[in-house]
Design a protein around this motif. Structure first.
Motif, PDB file in Angstrom:
ATOM      1  N   PHE A  90       0.837  -1.204   0.000  1.00  0.00           N
ATOM      2  CA  PHE A  90       0.000   0.000   0.000  1.00  0.00           C
ATOM      3  C   PHE A  90       0.872   1.254   0.000  1.00  0.00           C
ATOM      4  O   PHE A  90       0.661   2.161  -0.793  1.00  0.00           O
ATOM      5  CB  PHE A  90      -0.934   0.004   1.227  1.00  0.00           C
ATOM      6  CG  PHE A  90      -1.654   1.319   1.426  1.00  0.00           C
ATOM      7  CD1 PHE A  90      -2.773   1.631   0.676  1.00  0.00           C
ATOM      8  CD2 PHE A  90      -1.196   2.241   2.368  1.00  0.00           C
ATOM      9  CE1 PHE A  90      -3.429   2.857   0.855  1.00  0.00           C
ATOM     10  CE2 PHE A  90      -1.846   3.452   2.550  1.00  0.00           C
ATOM     11  CZ  PHE A  90      -2.971   3.759   1.786  1.00  0.00           C
ATOM     12  N   TRP A  91       1.880   1.306   0.894  1.00  0.00           N
ATOM     13  CA  TRP A  91       2.735   2.490   0.972  1.00  0.00           C
ATOM     14  C   TRP A  91       3.524   2.694  -0.318  1.00  0.00           C
ATOM     15  O   TRP A  91       3.700   3.823  -0.767  1.00  0.00           O
ATOM     16  CB  TRP A  91       3.681   2.410   2.169  1.00  0.00           C
ATOM     17  CG  TRP A  91       3.015   2.645   3.489  1.00  0.00           C
ATOM     18  CD1 TRP A  91       3.110   1.861   4.596  1.00  0.00           C
ATOM     19  CD2 TRP A  91       2.149   3.733   3.860  1.00  0.00           C
ATOM     20  NE1 TRP A  91       2.357   2.384   5.613  1.00  0.00           N
ATOM     21  CE2 TRP A  91       1.759   3.535   5.203  1.00  0.00           C
ATOM     22  CE3 TRP A  91       1.668   4.843   3.184  1.00  0.00           C
ATOM     23  CZ2 TRP A  91       0.913   4.417   5.872  1.00  0.00           C
ATOM     24  CZ3 TRP A  91       0.811   5.722   3.858  1.00  0.00           C
ATOM     25  CH2 TRP A  91       0.450   5.503   5.181  1.00  0.00           C
ATOM     26  N   SER A  92       3.984   1.609  -0.915  1.00  0.00           N
ATOM     27  CA  SER A  92       4.712   1.704  -2.175  1.00  0.00           C
ATOM     28  C   SER A  92       3.811   2.264  -3.277  1.00  0.00           C
ATOM     29  O   SER A  92       4.207   3.169  -4.022  1.00  0.00           O
ATOM     30  CB  SER A  92       5.242   0.323  -2.554  1.00  0.00           C
ATOM     31  OG  SER A  92       5.919   0.373  -3.781  1.00  0.00           O
ATOM     32  N   THR A  93       2.603   1.734  -3.353  1.00  0.00           N
ATOM     33  CA  THR A  93       1.644   2.212  -4.347  1.00  0.00           C
ATOM     34  C   THR A  93       1.267   3.655  -4.068  1.00  0.00           C
ATOM     35  O   THR A  93       1.196   4.486  -4.984  1.00  0.00           O
ATOM     36  CB  THR A  93       0.383   1.322  -4.340  1.00  0.00           C
ATOM     37  OG1 THR A  93       0.781  -0.023  -4.610  1.00  0.00           O
ATOM     38  CG2 THR A  93      -0.634   1.773  -5.366  1.00  0.00           C
ATOM     39  N   TRP A  94       1.025   3.970  -2.801  1.00  0.00           N
ATOM     40  CA  TRP A  94       0.660   5.340  -2.420  1.00  0.00           C
ATOM     41  C   TRP A  94       1.775   6.312  -2.824  1.00  0.00           C
ATOM     42  O   TRP A  94       1.492   7.366  -3.395  1.00  0.00           O
ATOM     43  CB  TRP A  94       0.401   5.424  -0.921  1.00  0.00           C
ATOM     44  CG  TRP A  94       0.069   6.823  -0.510  1.00  0.00           C
ATOM     45  CD1 TRP A  94       0.914   7.751   0.023  1.00  0.00           C
ATOM     46  CD2 TRP A  94      -1.185   7.479  -0.662  1.00  0.00           C
ATOM     47  NE1 TRP A  94       0.254   8.928   0.220  1.00  0.00           N
ATOM     48  CE2 TRP A  94      -1.036   8.794  -0.191  1.00  0.00           C
ATOM     49  CE3 TRP A  94      -2.418   7.065  -1.150  1.00  0.00           C
ATOM     50  CZ2 TRP A  94      -2.086   9.706  -0.204  1.00  0.00           C
ATOM     51  CZ3 TRP A  94      -3.463   7.978  -1.146  1.00  0.00           C
ATOM     52  CH2 TRP A  94      -3.284   9.280  -0.677  1.00  0.00           C
ATOM     53  N   SER A  95       3.018   5.964  -2.542  1.00  0.00           N
ATOM     54  CA  SER A  95       4.144   6.843  -2.884  1.00  0.00           C
ATOM     55  C   SER A  95       4.218   7.079  -4.390  1.00  0.00           C
ATOM     56  O   SER A  95       4.416   8.208  -4.837  1.00  0.00           O
ATOM     57  CB  SER A  95       5.460   6.251  -2.387  1.00  0.00           C
ATOM     58  OG  SER A  95       5.467   6.198  -0.992  1.00  0.00           O
ATOM     59  N   PHE A  96       4.062   6.013  -5.165  1.00  0.00           N
ATOM     60  CA  PHE A  96       4.087   6.140  -6.617  1.00  0.00           C
ATOM     61  C   PHE A  96       2.973   7.063  -7.095  1.00  0.00           C
ATOM     62  O   PHE A  96       3.213   7.996  -7.865  1.00  0.00           O
ATOM     63  CB  PHE A  96       3.948   4.754  -7.274  1.00  0.00           C
ATOM     64  CG  PHE A  96       3.774   4.829  -8.760  1.00  0.00           C
ATOM     65  CD1 PHE A  96       4.878   5.017  -9.592  1.00  0.00           C
ATOM     66  CD2 PHE A  96       2.519   4.730  -9.328  1.00  0.00           C
ATOM     67  CE1 PHE A  96       4.716   5.103 -10.963  1.00  0.00           C
ATOM     68  CE2 PHE A  96       2.351   4.819 -10.699  1.00  0.00           C
ATOM     69  CZ  PHE A  96       3.443   5.017 -11.528  1.00  0.00           C
ATOM     70  N   LEU A  97       1.734   6.801  -6.649  1.00  0.00           N
ATOM     71  CA  LEU A  97       0.603   7.618  -7.083  1.00  0.00           C
ATOM     72  C   LEU A  97       0.740   9.069  -6.636  1.00  0.00           C
ATOM     73  O   LEU A  97       0.479   9.990  -7.415  1.00  0.00           O
ATOM     74  CB  LEU A  97      -0.711   7.030  -6.553  1.00  0.00           C
ATOM     75  CG  LEU A  97      -1.159   5.715  -7.173  1.00  0.00           C
ATOM     76  CD1 LEU A  97      -2.370   5.166  -6.430  1.00  0.00           C
ATOM     77  CD2 LEU A  97      -1.453   5.879  -8.647  1.00  0.00           C
ATOM     78  N   ALA A  98       1.137   9.274  -5.387  1.00  0.00           N
ATOM     79  CA  ALA A  98       1.280  10.640  -4.872  1.00  0.00           C
ATOM     80  C   ALA A  98       2.329  11.408  -5.669  1.00  0.00           C
ATOM     81  O   ALA A  98       2.132  12.588  -6.000  1.00  0.00           O
ATOM     82  CB  ALA A  98       1.644  10.607  -3.389  1.00  0.00           C
ATOM     83  N   GLU A  99       3.416  10.745  -6.008  1.00  0.00           N
ATOM     84  CA  GLU A  99       4.473  11.391  -6.789  1.00  0.00           C
ATOM     85  C   GLU A  99       3.962  11.763  -8.178  1.00  0.00           C
ATOM     86  O   GLU A  99       4.206  12.861  -8.662  1.00  0.00           O
ATOM     87  CB  GLU A  99       5.661  10.436  -6.899  1.00  0.00           C
ATOM     88  CG  GLU A  99       6.839  11.005  -7.653  1.00  0.00           C
ATOM     89  CD  GLU A  99       7.968   9.987  -7.741  1.00  0.00           C
ATOM     90  OE1 GLU A  99       8.347   9.647  -8.884  1.00  0.00           O
ATOM     91  OE2 GLU A  99       8.440   9.526  -6.678  1.00  0.00           O
ATOM     92  N   ARG A 100       3.269  10.844  -8.831  1.00  0.00           N
ATOM     93  CA  ARG A 100       2.746  11.104 -10.178  1.00  0.00           C
ATOM     94  C   ARG A 100       1.703  12.211 -10.145  1.00  0.00           C
ATOM     95  O   ARG A 100       1.668  13.087 -11.010  1.00  0.00           O
ATOM     96  CB  ARG A 100       2.143   9.834 -10.793  1.00  0.00           C
ATOM     97  CG  ARG A 100       3.062   8.651 -10.906  1.00  0.00           C
ATOM     98  CD  ARG A 100       4.359   8.752 -11.722  1.00  0.00           C
ATOM     99  NE  ARG A 100       4.620   9.938 -12.459  1.00  0.00           N
ATOM    100  CZ  ARG A 100       5.790  10.608 -12.461  1.00  0.00           C
ATOM    101  NH1 ARG A 100       6.812  10.185 -11.763  1.00  0.00           N
ATOM    102  NH2 ARG A 100       5.956  11.693 -13.161  1.00  0.00           N
TER     103      ARG A 100
END
Length: 116
Positions: A90-100
């Motif tokens: 979840f945190w990995s996905t969240w970081s990717f999405l938040a960055e994009r």
């Protein structure tokens, strides 16, 4: 809470609850109270309980029934190894999405060059 916020929260609430359980085990009402303390004031208890049933069925938490002074025993939820792995994802996905999303937001707020 607006409709857009509600829809976005639906997609992230599981991760948020797992993150709370990573801090310390909790029972349903306690999780709802902790969510409200974090600013998620419009979350209904029923939403949290339905989510807890789903994450229990998926094997992301361990559940222990603990006696209660008032009424039936409480189910205390503890994040287990599968839940920790899910939370890491979840945190990995969240970081990717938040960055994009931040990148898109930043680019949309840049002055347009003449001729564009």
């Amino acid at each position: 809470m607006g409709k857009q916020m509600t829809e976005m929260l639906k997609g992230t609430l599981e991760g948020v609850v797992l993150a709370l359980l990573a801090l310390q085990p909790a029972y349903g009402y306690d999780i709802t109270a902790r969510l409200r303390e974090q600013g998620f004031s419009d979350i209904a208890e029923g939403t949290v309980y339905a989510l807890l049933v789903r994450i229990e069925q998926r094997g992301l938490v361990d559940v222990e029934k603990v006696p209660s002074e008032k009424g039936p025993p409480r189910k205390v939820y503890t994040l287990n190894a599968a839940g920790s792995t899910n939370l890491d994802e979840f945190w990995s996905t969240w970081s990717f999405l938040a960055e994009r999303i931040e990148h898109l937001h930043h680019n949309n707020n840049q002055p347009k060059e003449q001729g564009e």
